[in-house]
Design a protein around this motif. Sequence first.
Motif, PDB file in Angstrom:
ATOM      1  N   TYR A 166       0.811  -1.222   0.000  1.00  0.00           N
ATOM      2  CA  TYR A 166       0.000   0.000   0.000  1.00  0.00           C
ATOM      3  C   TYR A 166       0.842   1.268   0.000  1.00  0.00           C
ATOM      4  CZ  TYR A 166      -3.475  -3.501   1.136  1.00  0.00           C
ATOM      5  OH  TYR A 166      -4.275  -4.626   1.095  1.00  0.00           O
ATOM      6  N   GLU A 167       2.018   1.173  -0.604  1.00  0.00           N
ATOM      7  CA  GLU A 167       2.916   2.328  -0.676  1.00  0.00           C
ATOM      8  C   GLU A 167       2.232   3.530  -1.326  1.00  0.00           C
ATOM      9  OE1 GLU A 167       7.274   3.626  -2.535  1.00  0.00           O
ATOM     10  OE2 GLU A 167       6.578   1.544  -2.691  1.00  0.00           O
ATOM     11  N   SER A 168       1.505   3.292  -2.399  1.00  0.00           N
ATOM     12  CA  SER A 168       0.862   4.409  -3.107  1.00  0.00           C
ATOM     13  C   SER A 168      -0.195   5.076  -2.229  1.00  0.00           C
ATOM     14  CB  SER A 168       0.238   3.920  -4.413  1.00  0.00           C
ATOM     15  OG  SER A 168      -0.769   2.949  -4.170  1.00  0.00           O
ATOM     16  N   GLU A 176       4.351  12.452  -0.431  1.00  0.00           N
ATOM     17  CA  GLU A 176       5.417  11.720  -1.114  1.00  0.00           C
ATOM     18  C   GLU A 176       6.651  11.502  -0.257  1.00  0.00           C
ATOM     19  OE1 GLU A 176       5.528  10.222  -4.101  1.00  0.00           O
ATOM     20  OE2 GLU A 176       3.374  10.634  -4.258  1.00  0.00           O
ATOM     21  N   ASP A 177       6.794  12.285   0.814  1.00  0.00           N
ATOM     22  CA  ASP A 177       7.971  12.139   1.676  1.00  0.00           C
ATOM     23  C   ASP A 177       7.785  11.081   2.761  1.00  0.00           C
ATOM     24  OD1 ASP A 177       9.356  14.089   0.282  1.00  0.00           O
ATOM     25  OD2 ASP A 177       8.598  15.718   1.550  1.00  0.00           O
ATOM     26  N   ALA A 178       6.645  10.400   2.781  1.00  0.00           N
ATOM     27  CA  ALA A 178       6.402   9.353   3.784  1.00  0.00           C
ATOM     28  C   ALA A 178       7.516   8.306   3.722  1.00  0.00           C
ATOM     29  CB  ALA A 178       5.045   8.705   3.543  1.00  0.00           C
ATOM     30  N   LYS A 179       7.993   7.878   4.879  1.00  0.00           N
ATOM     31  CA  LYS A 179       9.125   6.941   4.950  1.00  0.00           C
ATOM     32  C   LYS A 179       8.621   5.503   4.906  1.00  0.00           C
ATOM     33  CE  LYS A 179      11.847  10.044   7.920  1.00  0.00           C
ATOM     34  NZ  LYS A 179      10.757  10.987   8.267  1.00  0.00           N
ATOM     35  N   ILE A 180       9.146   4.738   3.956  1.00  0.00           N
ATOM     36  CA  ILE A 180       8.777   3.335   3.804  1.00  0.00           C
ATOM     37  C   ILE A 180      10.053   2.513   3.663  1.00  0.00           C
ATOM     38  CG2 ILE A 180       7.571   1.650   2.359  1.00  0.00           C
ATOM     39  CD1 ILE A 180       5.723   3.970   1.502  1.00  0.00           C
ATOM     40  N   VAL A 181      10.178   1.488   4.474  1.00  0.00           N
ATOM     41  CA  VAL A 181      11.358   0.626   4.425  1.00  0.00           C
ATOM     42  C   VAL A 181      11.414  -0.082   3.076  1.00  0.00           C
ATOM     43  CG1 VAL A 181      12.438  -1.423   5.456  1.00  0.00           C
ATOM     44  CG2 VAL A 181      11.395   0.306   6.921  1.00  0.00           C
ATOM     45  N   THR A 182      12.591  -0.297   2.568  1.00  0.00           N
ATOM     46  CA  THR A 182      12.758  -0.948   1.268  1.00  0.00           C
ATOM     47  C   THR A 182      12.217  -2.377   1.295  1.00  0.00           C
ATOM     48  OG1 THR A 182      14.954  -1.796   1.813  1.00  0.00           O
ATOM     49  CG2 THR A 182      14.831   0.405   0.816  1.00  0.00           C
ATOM     50  N   ARG A 183      11.956  -2.909   0.103  1.00  0.00           N
ATOM     51  CA  ARG A 183      11.442  -4.276  -0.003  1.00  0.00           C
ATOM     52  C   ARG A 183      12.361  -5.280   0.699  1.00  0.00           C
ATOM     53  NH1 ARG A 183       7.489  -5.482  -3.795  1.00  0.00           N
ATOM     54  NH2 ARG A 183       6.757  -3.689  -4.997  1.00  0.00           N
ATOM     55  N   ALA A 184      13.650  -5.154   0.497  1.00  0.00           N
ATOM     56  CA  ALA A 184      14.598  -6.104   1.087  1.00  0.00           C
ATOM     57  C   ALA A 184      14.550  -6.080   2.608  1.00  0.00           C
ATOM     58  CB  ALA A 184      16.016  -5.806   0.600  1.00  0.00           C
ATOM     59  N   ASN A 185      14.393  -4.894   3.180  1.00  0.00           N
ATOM     60  CA  ASN A 185      14.376  -4.777   4.637  1.00  0.00           C
ATOM     61  C   ASN A 185      12.992  -4.968   5.231  1.00  0.00           C
ATOM     62  OD1 ASN A 185      17.142  -4.302   5.031  1.00  0.00           O
ATOM     63  ND2 ASN A 185      16.906  -2.169   4.417  1.00  0.00           N
ATOM     64  N   SER A 186      11.977  -5.174   4.380  1.00  0.00           N
ATOM     65  CA  SER A 186      10.640  -5.478   4.876  1.00  0.00           C
ATOM     66  C   SER A 186      10.391  -6.975   4.953  1.00  0.00           C
ATOM     67  CB  SER A 186       9.578  -4.824   3.978  1.00  0.00           C
ATOM     68  OG  SER A 186       9.415  -3.459   4.308  1.00  0.00           O
ATOM     69  N   ILE A 187      11.376  -7.771   4.562  1.00  0.00           N
ATOM     70  CA  ILE A 187      11.235  -9.228   4.659  1.00  0.00           C
ATOM     71  C   ILE A 187      11.333  -9.654   6.119  1.00  0.00           C
ATOM     72  CG2 ILE A 187      12.353 -11.425   4.130  1.00  0.00           C
ATOM     73  CD1 ILE A 187      13.246 -10.223   1.491  1.00  0.00           C
ATOM     74  N   PRO A 188      10.337 -10.391   6.617  1.00  0.00           N
ATOM     75  CA  PRO A 188      10.447 -10.894   7.993  1.00  0.00           C
ATOM     76  C   PRO A 188      11.502 -11.987   8.080  1.00  0.00           C
ATOM     77  CG  PRO A 188       8.484 -11.774   6.933  1.00  0.00           C
ATOM     78  CD  PRO A 188       9.078 -10.785   5.979  1.00  0.00           C
ATOM     79  N   ARG A 189      12.486 -11.818   8.956  1.00  0.00           N
ATOM     80  CA  ARG A 189      13.604 -12.750   9.058  1.00  0.00           C
ATOM     81  C   ARG A 189      13.492 -13.589  10.324  1.00  0.00           C
ATOM     82  NH1 ARG A 189      18.800  -9.820   9.413  1.00  0.00           N
ATOM     83  NH2 ARG A 189      19.579 -11.963   9.357  1.00  0.00           N
ATOM     84  N   ALA A 190      13.596 -14.906  10.145  1.00  0.00           N
ATOM     85  CA  ALA A 190      13.526 -15.805  11.290  1.00  0.00           C
ATOM     86  C   ALA A 190      14.650 -15.539  12.284  1.00  0.00           C
ATOM     87  CB  ALA A 190      13.579 -17.256  10.813  1.00  0.00           C
ATOM     88  N   ALA A 191      15.801 -15.057  11.796  1.00  0.00           N
ATOM     89  CA  ALA A 191      16.922 -14.769  12.704  1.00  0.00           C
ATOM     90  C   ALA A 191      16.533 -13.738  13.760  1.00  0.00           C
ATOM     91  CB  ALA A 191      18.127 -14.270  11.909  1.00  0.00           C
TER      92      ALA A 191
END
Length: 230
Positions: A166-168, A176-191
């Motif tokens: 829902y970035e748009s 347009e200046d709303a902060k959204i984490v990049t796709r790579a950093n939005s991946i939930p990591r089991a670690a």
Amino acid sequence: MLVLAIDTATKIGSVALYDDKIGVIGELNIYVKINHSAVIMSMIDNLFKMTKLTINDVDRIAITVGPGSFTGIRIGVAVAKGLCYGTEKSIVGINELDLLANNIEGFQGEIVSLIDARKERVYYSIYEKNSELKRVSDYKDGEIRELLESLKGKTPIFCGDGAIAYESIIKEVLGEDAKIVTRANSIPRAAIAGQLSIARTEDNLYTLEPFYVNKSQAEREREERLSKNC
């Protein structure tokens, strides 16, 4: 303490081995196109093969309990419980929204974790990060636009697959200046789940349940049909 962490709450299947002294021993993340049940045990087996460890080396199992995909969560919790039944390892449930917020580094301020619940609905929670991360809202679900209206005048950073989906809309409502984490950093990591579990008190293996926040769409539609027939 060595933790086997499992996350099947979203389309990303993630498994990791996390050691409280060394850190991440190994981690596998895969976009699951069909069903977590088809890949999760293979992922765990391959993780052990690549790290030359076994389930006997593990002290604890961390499992994300939701919110997220109803089917995915049930599969993950069942796998984690099955492993614990057979090996007498302790188990810890980790909330998926907490995991996402803890994945953000180098940022201080308000964090909004979002998991896509489809049809412009999200599971969400709000956090404040200063010297440490603190959750400042309940775990909730609702319309993305309603949530964004309540955040006008603030400058949070959004994370999770809901933020990507829902970035748009986020930029439409907050600018347009709303902060959204990049796709790579939005991946939930089991670690991250493994790391969080170290300081947690173990859960009861027999009473630990998935955390859904709300009823599934199928359940809601069924109740609506029943109410119309009354």
